[in-house]
Design a protein around this motif. Structure first.
Motif, PDB file in Angstrom:
ATOM      1  N   THR A 150       0.914 -35.696   3.724  1.00 19.80           N
ATOM      2  CA  THR A 150       1.909 -34.739   4.206  1.00 19.80           C
ATOM      3  C   THR A 150       2.002 -33.564   3.236  1.00 19.80           C
ATOM      4  O   THR A 150       2.076 -32.405   3.644  1.00 19.80           O
ATOM      5  N   ARG A 151       1.993 -33.882   1.968  1.00 21.72           N
ATOM      6  CA  ARG A 151       2.104 -32.847   0.952  1.00 21.72           C
ATOM      7  C   ARG A 151       0.917 -31.877   1.045  1.00 21.72           C
ATOM      8  O   ARG A 151       1.092 -30.666   0.982  1.00 21.72           O
ATOM      9  N   ARG A 152      -0.279 -32.426   1.217  1.00 24.14           N
ATOM     10  CA  ARG A 152      -1.467 -31.575   1.332  1.00 24.14           C
ATOM     11  C   ARG A 152      -1.388 -30.708   2.582  1.00 24.14           C
ATOM     12  O   ARG A 152      -1.667 -29.508   2.550  1.00 24.14           O
ATOM     13  N   HIS A 153      -0.952 -31.309   3.678  1.00 22.79           N
ATOM     14  CA  HIS A 153      -0.836 -30.574   4.939  1.00 22.79           C
ATOM     15  C   HIS A 153       0.162 -29.419   4.797  1.00 22.79           C
ATOM     16  O   HIS A 153      -0.098 -28.288   5.227  1.00 22.79           O
ATOM     17  N   MET A 154       1.317 -29.700   4.178  1.00 20.74           N
ATOM     18  CA  MET A 154       2.353 -28.672   4.032  1.00 20.74           C
ATOM     19  C   MET A 154       1.904 -27.580   3.056  1.00 20.74           C
ATOM     20  O   MET A 154       2.261 -26.412   3.222  1.00 20.74           O
ATOM     21  N   THR A 155       1.133 -27.963   2.054  1.00 23.52           N
ATOM     22  CA  THR A 155       0.613 -26.960   1.109  1.00 23.52           C
ATOM     23  C   THR A 155      -0.350 -26.019   1.835  1.00 23.52           C
ATOM     24  O   THR A 155      -0.279 -24.797   1.672  1.00 23.52           O
ATOM     25  N   ASP A 156      -1.226 -26.589   2.652  1.00 22.87           N
ATOM     26  CA  ASP A 156      -2.176 -25.764   3.416  1.00 22.87           C
ATOM     27  C   ASP A 156      -1.448 -24.821   4.369  1.00 22.87           C
ATOM     28  O   ASP A 156      -1.793 -23.651   4.482  1.00 22.87           O
ATOM     29  N   ARG A 157      -0.442 -25.369   5.039  1.00 24.89           N
ATOM     30  CA  ARG A 157       0.319 -24.534   5.997  1.00 24.89           C
ATOM     31  C   ARG A 157       0.983 -23.370   5.270  1.00 24.89           C
ATOM     32  O   ARG A 157       0.991 -22.235   5.744  1.00 24.89           O
ATOM     33  N   HIS A 158       1.588 -23.657   4.117  1.00 30.37           N
ATOM     34  CA  HIS A 158       2.256 -22.574   3.394  1.00 30.37           C
ATOM     35  C   HIS A 158       1.238 -21.563   2.869  1.00 30.37           C
ATOM     36  O   HIS A 158       1.470 -20.349   2.955  1.00 30.37           O
ATOM     37  N   ALA A 159       0.116 -22.057   2.346  1.00 28.98           N
ATOM     38  CA  ALA A 159      -0.903 -21.136   1.803  1.00 28.98           C
ATOM     39  C   ALA A 159      -1.384 -20.188   2.905  1.00 28.98           C
ATOM     40  O   ALA A 159      -1.562 -18.989   2.685  1.00 28.98           O
ATOM     41  N   GLU A 160      -1.543 -20.726   4.103  1.00 30.72           N
ATOM     42  CA  GLU A 160      -1.993 -19.902   5.247  1.00 30.72           C
ATOM     43  C   GLU A 160      -0.952 -18.823   5.586  1.00 30.72           C
ATOM     44  O   GLU A 160      -1.291 -17.648   5.762  1.00 30.72           O
ATOM     45  N   ALA A 161       0.321 -19.228   5.649  1.00 29.39           N
ATOM     46  CA  ALA A 161       1.394 -18.266   5.972  1.00 29.39           C
ATOM     47  C   ALA A 161       1.534 -17.218   4.868  1.00 29.39           C
ATOM     48  O   ALA A 161       1.726 -16.024   5.141  1.00 29.39           O
ATOM     49  N   ALA A 162       1.415 -17.657   3.614  1.00 31.17           N
ATOM     50  CA  ALA A 162       1.563 -16.724   2.487  1.00 31.17           C
ATOM     51  C   ALA A 162       0.384 -15.755   2.441  1.00 31.17           C
ATOM     52  O   ALA A 162       0.565 -14.560   2.196  1.00 31.17           O
ATOM     53  N   ASP A 163      -0.828 -16.252   2.716  1.00 31.49           N
ATOM     54  CA  ASP A 163      -2.008 -15.361   2.730  1.00 31.49           C
ATOM     55  C   ASP A 163      -1.832 -14.277   3.783  1.00 31.49           C
ATOM     56  O   ASP A 163      -2.163 -13.113   3.557  1.00 31.49           O
ATOM     57  N   ARG A 164      -1.320 -14.674   4.935  1.00 29.88           N
ATOM     58  CA  ARG A 164      -1.122 -13.693   6.013  1.00 29.88           C
ATOM     59  C   ARG A 164      -0.100 -12.647   5.571  1.00 29.88           C
ATOM     60  O   ARG A 164      -0.312 -11.442   5.721  1.00 29.88           O
ATOM     61  N   LEU A 165       1.017 -13.106   5.007  1.00 26.38           N
ATOM     62  CA  LEU A 165       2.048 -12.173   4.542  1.00 26.38           C
ATOM     63  C   LEU A 165       1.470 -11.194   3.524  1.00 26.38           C
ATOM     64  O   LEU A 165       1.695  -9.984   3.610  1.00 26.38           O
ATOM     65  N   HIS A 166       0.712 -11.695   2.554  1.00 23.85           N
ATOM     66  CA  HIS A 166       0.230 -10.813   1.484  1.00 23.85           C
ATOM     67  C   HIS A 166      -0.832  -9.844   2.007  1.00 23.85           C
ATOM     68  O   HIS A 166      -0.902  -8.711   1.545  1.00 23.85           O
ATOM     69  N   ALA A 167      -1.623 -10.271   2.992  1.00 22.16           N
ATOM     70  CA  ALA A 167      -2.610  -9.352   3.590  1.00 22.16           C
ATOM     71  C   ALA A 167      -1.890  -8.224   4.341  1.00 22.16           C
ATOM     72  O   ALA A 167      -2.242  -7.042   4.204  1.00 22.16           O
ATOM     73  N   LEU A 168      -0.871  -8.576   5.117  1.00 18.57           N
ATOM     74  CA  LEU A 168      -0.112  -7.559   5.856  1.00 18.57           C
ATOM     75  C   LEU A 168       0.582  -6.604   4.889  1.00 18.57           C
ATOM     76  O   LEU A 168       0.572  -5.379   5.070  1.00 18.57           O
ATOM     77  N   LEU A 169       1.171  -7.176   3.860  1.00 22.47           N
ATOM     78  CA  LEU A 169       1.899  -6.352   2.888  1.00 22.47           C
ATOM     79  C   LEU A 169       0.947  -5.394   2.167  1.00 22.47           C
ATOM     80  O   LEU A 169       1.264  -4.216   1.980  1.00 22.47           O
ATOM     81  N   GLY A 170      -0.226  -5.889   1.792  1.00 22.45           N
ATOM     82  CA  GLY A 170      -1.195  -5.036   1.087  1.00 22.45           C
ATOM     83  C   GLY A 170      -1.584  -3.825   1.921  1.00 22.45           C
ATOM     84  O   GLY A 170      -1.615  -2.695   1.432  1.00 22.45           O
ATOM     85  N   ARG A 171      -1.869  -4.055   3.206  1.00 24.08           N
ATOM     86  CA  ARG A 171      -2.222  -2.952   4.120  1.00 24.08           C
ATOM     87  C   ARG A 171      -1.050  -1.959   4.230  1.00 24.08           C
ATOM     88  O   ARG A 171      -1.217  -0.750   4.165  1.00 24.08           O
ATOM     89  N   HIS A 172       0.159  -2.505   4.406  1.00 24.21           N
ATOM     90  CA  HIS A 172       1.350  -1.662   4.581  1.00 24.21           C
ATOM     91  C   HIS A 172       1.619  -0.798   3.343  1.00 24.21           C
ATOM     92  O   HIS A 172       1.887   0.396   3.467  1.00 24.21           O
ATOM     93  N   LEU A 173       1.536  -1.395   2.177  1.00 22.93           N
ATOM     94  CA  LEU A 173       1.842  -0.646   0.945  1.00 22.93           C
ATOM     95  C   LEU A 173       0.859   0.513   0.775  1.00 22.93           C
ATOM     96  O   LEU A 173       1.261   1.636   0.445  1.00 22.93           O
ATOM     97  N   ALA A 174      -0.429   0.240   1.023  1.00 24.58           N
ATOM     98  CA  ALA A 174      -1.446   1.292   0.857  1.00 24.58           C
ATOM     99  C   ALA A 174      -1.212   2.424   1.861  1.00 24.58           C
ATOM    100  O   ALA A 174      -1.263   3.609   1.506  1.00 24.58           O
ATOM    101  N   ASP A 175      -0.946   2.070   3.118  1.00 22.33           N
ATOM    102  CA  ASP A 175      -0.748   3.102   4.143  1.00 22.33           C
ATOM    103  C   ASP A 175       0.531   3.897   3.883  1.00 22.33           C
ATOM    104  O   ASP A 175       0.575   5.109   4.077  1.00 22.33           O
TER     105      ASP A 175
END
Ligand SMILES: [Fe+2]
Ligand SMILES: [Fe+2]
Length: 193
Positions: A150-175
Motif C-alpha cells: 500500500t505504501r509503495r502504491h501511494m508513493t507512486d500515486r503521489h509522485a505521479e500527481a506531483a510530477d504533473r503539478l511541477h510540469a504544469l507549474l514550470g510551463r506557467h512560470l516561464a510563459d
C-alpha cells in the motif's frame, strides 16, 4: 475569454508570438541590462526561482523515499513542513497575481488581455493539480504505518500527481515571465506596481 484548446496549459509548449507580442523586442537575455528592469521585475523572478527550487526539493525528497534511500520517519519529517510551505507560497503568489497584478497588466494595453486571461486560466488548472497533489500526499502519509504494498502504491500515486503539478507549474512560470517582464520593461514597472 474562451481559451483555444491548444493554448491550455497541459497542451502548450510556449506562448505564440501574437500573445507574447513584446517578447521579440525584449528577449530574456536582455532583461537585466534594461533601464526599466527594477525591483519588482527582480522580485518576480526571485519568487519564481524560489517556487521552482521548492518544487524540485520536494521531488527529491519523494524520490529518495521511493528509492529506499530514506525511511518513513525521516521522509515524513522532511516532507510535511516543506510541502506545507510550498503550497502556501504558491497559493499566496497566485492569489496576489489574480487580484492585484493581472488587472493592472490588462489595463496597460488591450493586446495584454488575451495573455493574462490565459495565465489566469493556468492558475485554475494548477489549482486542480495542486489539490490532486495534496490528496495523494495525505493518502501517502496515512499509508506510512501500513504494509509495504500500500505504501509503495501511494508513493507512486503521489509522485505521479506531483510530477504533473511541477510540469504544469514550470510551463506557467516561464510563459508568465515572457509576458510580465517585457511589459514592465516597455511600460515601466511603476505602471503595475
Ligand atoms: Fe502565475
Ligand atoms: Fe507568478
Amino acid at each position: 475569454m474562451t481559451i483555444p484548446p491548444d493554448l491550455l496549459l497541459p497542451d502548450r509548449t510556449g506562448l505564440p508570438a501574437e500573445i507574447a507580442y513584446l517578447r521579440a523586442t525584449w528577449p530574456a537575455p536582455t532583461w537585466r541590462a534594461h533601464d526599466n528592469f527594477g525591483e519588482l521585475a527582480a522580485f518576480w523572478l526571485r519568487v519564481h526561482a524560489h517556487l521552482r527550487e521548492q518544487g524540485e526539493a520536494l521531488q527529491r525528497i519523494v524520490s529518495s523515499f521511493r528509492e529506499h534511500r530514506a525511511d518513513a520517519e525521516s521522509f515524513q519529517r522532511l516532507f510535511v513542513p516543506r510541502l506545507n510551505h510550498f503550497l502556501q507560497h504558491l497559493n499566496g503568489h497566485h492569489q496576489i497575481e489574480d487580484a492585484a497584478y493581472f488587472p493592472k497588466f490588462r489595463a496597460l494595453d488591450p493586446r495584454m488581455i488575451a495573455g493574462f486571461d490565459l495565465l489566469e486560466s493556468d492558475h485554475a488548472i494548477i489549482h486542480d493539480a495542486l489539490t490532486a497533489s495534496i490528496d495523494t500526499a495525505r493518502a501517502l502519509l496515512a499509508a506510512l504505518p501500513g504494509d509495504d504494498d500500500t505504501r509503495r502504491h501511494m508513493t507512486d500515486r503521489h509522485a505521479e500527481a506531483a510530477d504533473r503539478l511541477h510540469a504544469l507549474l514550470g510551463r506557467h512560470l516561464a510563459d508568465e515571465e515572457d509576458l510580465v517582464i517585457p511589459a514592465m520593461l516597455e511600460h515601466g514597472e511603476r505602471s503595475v506596481g
